[in-house]
Structure formats: C-alpha cells, structure tokens
Design an enzyme around this catalytic site. Sequence first.
Site, mmCIF file in Angstrom:
data_model
loop_
_atom_site.group_PDB
_atom_site.id
_atom_site.type_symbol
_atom_site.label_atom_id
_atom_site.label_comp_id
_atom_site.label_asym_id
_atom_site.label_seq_id
_atom_site.Cartn_x
_atom_site.Cartn_y
_atom_site.Cartn_z
ATOM 1 N N CYS A 122 6.052 2.087 -2.017
ATOM 2 C CA CYS A 122 4.896 1.842 -2.905
ATOM 3 C C CYS A 122 5.487 2.781 -4.369
ATOM 4 O O CYS A 122 5.243 2.582 -5.348
ATOM 5 C CB CYS A 122 3.787 2.252 -2.402
ATOM 6 S SG CYS A 122 3.817 4.023 -1.772
ATOM 7 N N HIS A 261 -0.032 7.796 -1.144
ATOM 8 C CA HIS A 261 0.466 6.399 -1.423
ATOM 9 C C HIS A 261 0.416 6.432 -2.834
ATOM 10 O O HIS A 261 -0.529 7.021 -3.663
ATOM 11 C CB HIS A 261 -0.515 5.600 -0.664
ATOM 12 C CG HIS A 261 -0.294 4.168 -1.319
ATOM 13 N ND1 HIS A 261 0.832 3.546 -1.082
ATOM 14 C CD2 HIS A 261 -1.338 3.293 -1.798
ATOM 15 C CE1 HIS A 261 0.420 2.108 -1.500
ATOM 16 N NE2 HIS A 261 -0.594 2.250 -2.037
ATOM 17 N N ASN A 281 -3.507 -0.154 -6.891
ATOM 18 C CA ASN A 281 -3.102 0.205 -5.627
ATOM 19 C C ASN A 281 -1.993 -0.988 -5.536
ATOM 20 O O ASN A 281 -2.348 -2.148 -5.541
ATOM 21 C CB ASN A 281 -4.086 -0.177 -4.426
ATOM 22 C CG ASN A 281 -3.628 0.195 -3.172
ATOM 23 O OD1 ASN A 281 -2.308 0.140 -2.973
ATOM 24 N ND2 ASN A 281 -4.250 0.462 -2.244
#
Length: 580
Positions: A122, A261, A281
């Site tokens: 990520c 994250h 996200n």
Amino acid sequence: MKRLTKTHHITPGTPFLLHVDHNVFPRDLHLSNKYAKDSFSSVANLFIADRKYFDPEFLPALSSITQRKEETSFNDFEYGSNVTRWLRPEQIRWSKESQQYPLSIFNDPHSKDIIQGRLGDCWLISALALIADIPEILYKIMITKQYNPAGLYKIRLCNRGIWRTVTIDDLLPVSEFDTLAFTRSLKKQLFASLIEKALAKMYGSYKALESGRCVEGLQILTGEPCEVFSLHSVESKKKANLDILWTNIVQSQAKGLEPDHAYSILDVRQVASRRFVRLRNPWGMKERRFRSTDNDGVFWMPWEAMSLLFSEITICKINASGYKIRKRGQFSDFSSKVTSAYNLHCSYETELNIELFNPVNTITDNQSNDPAIDLFLIVLCSDGTCKQYKHSLDYYVTLSITVPSGQYVILAGSMSVVNYSIYSKFNLVVHADQPFVLKEQPASYELVANAFHAVALQSNNRKVFGDGVSILTFDDNGCFGFICENRSNRAIRFASDFHGSINVLPSRKTLRTNDIIPARTRQLFAIYTRKVMSDDVNIVYQVEYSSLNTATPGVDHTCARNTPPISVQAFGLHVPKPIY
C-alpha cells in the site's frame, strides 16, 4: 578537580511500519509450454516467444514472487496465496465494468482507478494513486506509453535518487479465476500493474515490495525530495505542529502520506474555521467511520483527527521547473581525505532540498536487507559557520534550507565507516528553485572536525565549568556529540565516562577516555550514534578535569594526547582545533 554528571534520556518516535492484512503467495504455478520451454530466439538482445517478448531476467516463476529460489512449488506455502499462473493482458479476465474498454497503458487515468491487490504494498499504491492525478509525472514514468502487442515495456523509476530504466514483459500474476492477483487499474489500464512489476524486478521479487513506506514510493515515482512529519513523536521538537503542517500542505499542493496502512491525501479544504482532508484508501474500500459517496475508498476527515489516527505525513515537493544535480560517490573514513565534500555556488537566493541516499544497486540489495548505515549532511557557509545539520539512521536523509547567494560547502558522510567499517556508496541529489553550480571539493580530514565544531557552535548548548573550561553538546536523531573547550592558558587533563549509556556506539571504541587538551584548544572528545533505530537511547556521562603544571620538567603540554589512542579511521573527527 571539577566534575559534572549529566543524563539525557531519548525515546524515539513511534516506529512507522506498514502492517499488511493481505499477504499473497502462490500455492501452485503452471506455465504453458511456450513459456516453460527454452524455445525462444535472441533478436537484438530480446527474447521472443511466439512473437511476444519474454524477460529472461525476471521469470514467471516462484522466485519472482517470493525470492525463495529453493522452493519448487506453491503447495502449502506459508502465506497460502491463490496466484496460480502468469498471463498476458489479453488473456486476463477483466471486471465486467472494464470489459467495454480496449487494453491501454492510460485511459484518462485517475486516482480512483487504482486498486491494491493481495500484495502488501500500500506504500507504493497510495503514492501511485497520487501520481495518477498528475499526468506530467505519470507519463514520464511509463516510457512505453502505448499498449504493445509484443509485450515489451520500459519503465523509468528513481532508485534511491538515481533514475533507472527497467525493461519488463507483460506476463502478470493471476489468481485461479485468471484475474490479476496484485495491483490492477480500472478501464483495462496497464500502467499500475506494469509499474508494480518493474519495481518488483528492481527489488528482486514481489515479496520485496511488502511493508515499505509511502515516502519511498513517492521518491521512486517522482525523483523529488520528500519531507516526513511525525505526528506521534514523544520529543516535542520532532512532533509536527498541525497548524504549520496544514499551511505546508496547502501551500505546497504536494500530496503524500502515511501510517499503519498508507492512505493518500487527495485534497484539503477549509470551511469557516473547520479544516478537512480528503483521503483515499488504496484498497478502494468504504471507510465505516467516515462518509463516502461511493465505494471507492475516498472520504473526508477532520484535520484534527489526523494526529489521532496517523503517525506520519509525508510531503513530496514537486517542482517541475526546478534545477537538479545528482552525484554518486563512496564514503571514506576520516583518516586522510574527504571524498564527499562539494562546493556549492548559488548566484541567487535559493531554496535547497538536499538528499543523501544509501543506494540499492542490485536486486540482491533490496529494501529488506539494507546494510546498517547512518547518514549525515552538513551545510557550511564560506566563513566556516554551520548553516544546517541533519543526521538520520534511515536509508536517506533530507535537508531543506533557503540560502542567500554565495559559496557553500555540502559535507555528506556516515559514521558507519568508523563504527562498522562500512564504506558504502551514496547518491547525493541537490534540488533548487534557482540555477546553481555543484562541484566535488578535495578536502583534508580537518574539514570533518571543523564541520562538527561548527555544528556544536550553532547548537549553542554549552555547560560552563569555570576556569575557561566548558562542554559543548549537539544531537540530532540519534547522533550525540561532545566537545571540550579549553579557553584557559594552561593545558588540562580531561576524563569522560559514558558507562551506563544504552543503545549507542562510540567513535572512540570505548566508553571511558582520558585526554590532554592544550591551552586555548577545542576537541571533539566523543561522538555517539544510535545502535538500533527502533530502541530507546540513554546517554549517561560524567566528566572531570584538572589543570596541569606547565613547568613540569620533560613534559610537553602543548600537544594533545589521547588515552586510548584515537583510531586512524576516526582521527579526522577528533583532531584538536586552536581557539583564536
């Protein structure tokens, strides 16, 4: 006899790691005969199979996923992935909403188009989502800008400050349903999957892309300087001021970011007195705690919530019209000459961003096994005073400063040549908003001592004993320096004891020293660097001194003497300097 005891307790900021909840590794791999056999011919250094380019340097095999060359199958692999084989784009099963589009590298790319797959990268995908909204940068990354039926693509990536062109084929890992296992883009765009594969090749495997940081993703994709702001550091001087940080984000219009994250900042807005940040996200999933109009992972968050939910914010300073010079070198010790000193000439007032990297040169030196090395940058004015100093135990250090026109010296170094005898190579990048000239400067080892003395004087942290004797200290991010200044007209015997200190390495190879410091002389008697980046540091020291009788027969107190003797590699750090 005068004595001083002092304790410094330093606790590092919250370690920033990207924890990934989807780790993907294949259970079984099947290659069709045309890829499994060595039935390809060499044409202009290219390997062709059935008129398709086949990359012999990054095979569609287990080792390219896991870097475990001893594995022979994906059965019972510890991560239980469902990667079953590698397919060409025209063989991949695309989503229903994408089937109407032709295969392409770009099709009006947008940050919402990129979806992170089952690989824990990520940090890369959140950075790539930002770049997708800046076509002038994205198009520079993809040298091959059109879908190539031959399956050969060239991608431009910045490897620790130095641009590198990576050539790959378009065989991509897929699941048992023939859908892409890792990163994919909507509308049958290939840029995200190909960039991810190119970086996997550069680092040695897809697994090597796990658990990075967004700052590295932005550096790789843009080649521009990045600055990281800590939101959770227990040290007040390292914790970002949210008001100043908000101003920096708004003014820079650079979009970068962040924690456990990694998310991307897409936009910022102020409504009356309320401030909001628009985040994305990279998994493309709706956030339950925040409103989102679409199930695309994009949502608004109050600015005040950032410091509660995130550990770091990274700003990438993109300056399309800026000036850049990139240099390569190798660190030397401090015994003879300094090969990492550069003369900088600025004709105008200039904003500088100076980056120093410990480079990754080959696929065997990927981000997961960087050598233990620390880095420092010092900028000196023409009169020898310190303009700025920065130290880091990371793979890079960035120093940002605005300087008036004039001559400067940039000193790039590493204490690891003393602590570990690691003579690492380095990449130095200087970014500026005005033209400048940068030339390597031959210099004696005394430049290092002069530079650290200038750092201590700039820090202006002085403990006065009396009798003209004082101690100057400086520290930055795990590096602690101690200078004894003897302004008296008599030599002194000076003893230091650092026993009780935790998680530090001494440049003198010992925690206890005894030195003769001549009259009107200044000497760096100890420099300590953090041993383990993630652990606390505790610096405890005691010093004492006494004046010496200059009339003692047969004893010359005009020369410095050190017990134990200073090693040859560190002599340039500890050479005594006269006080005028």
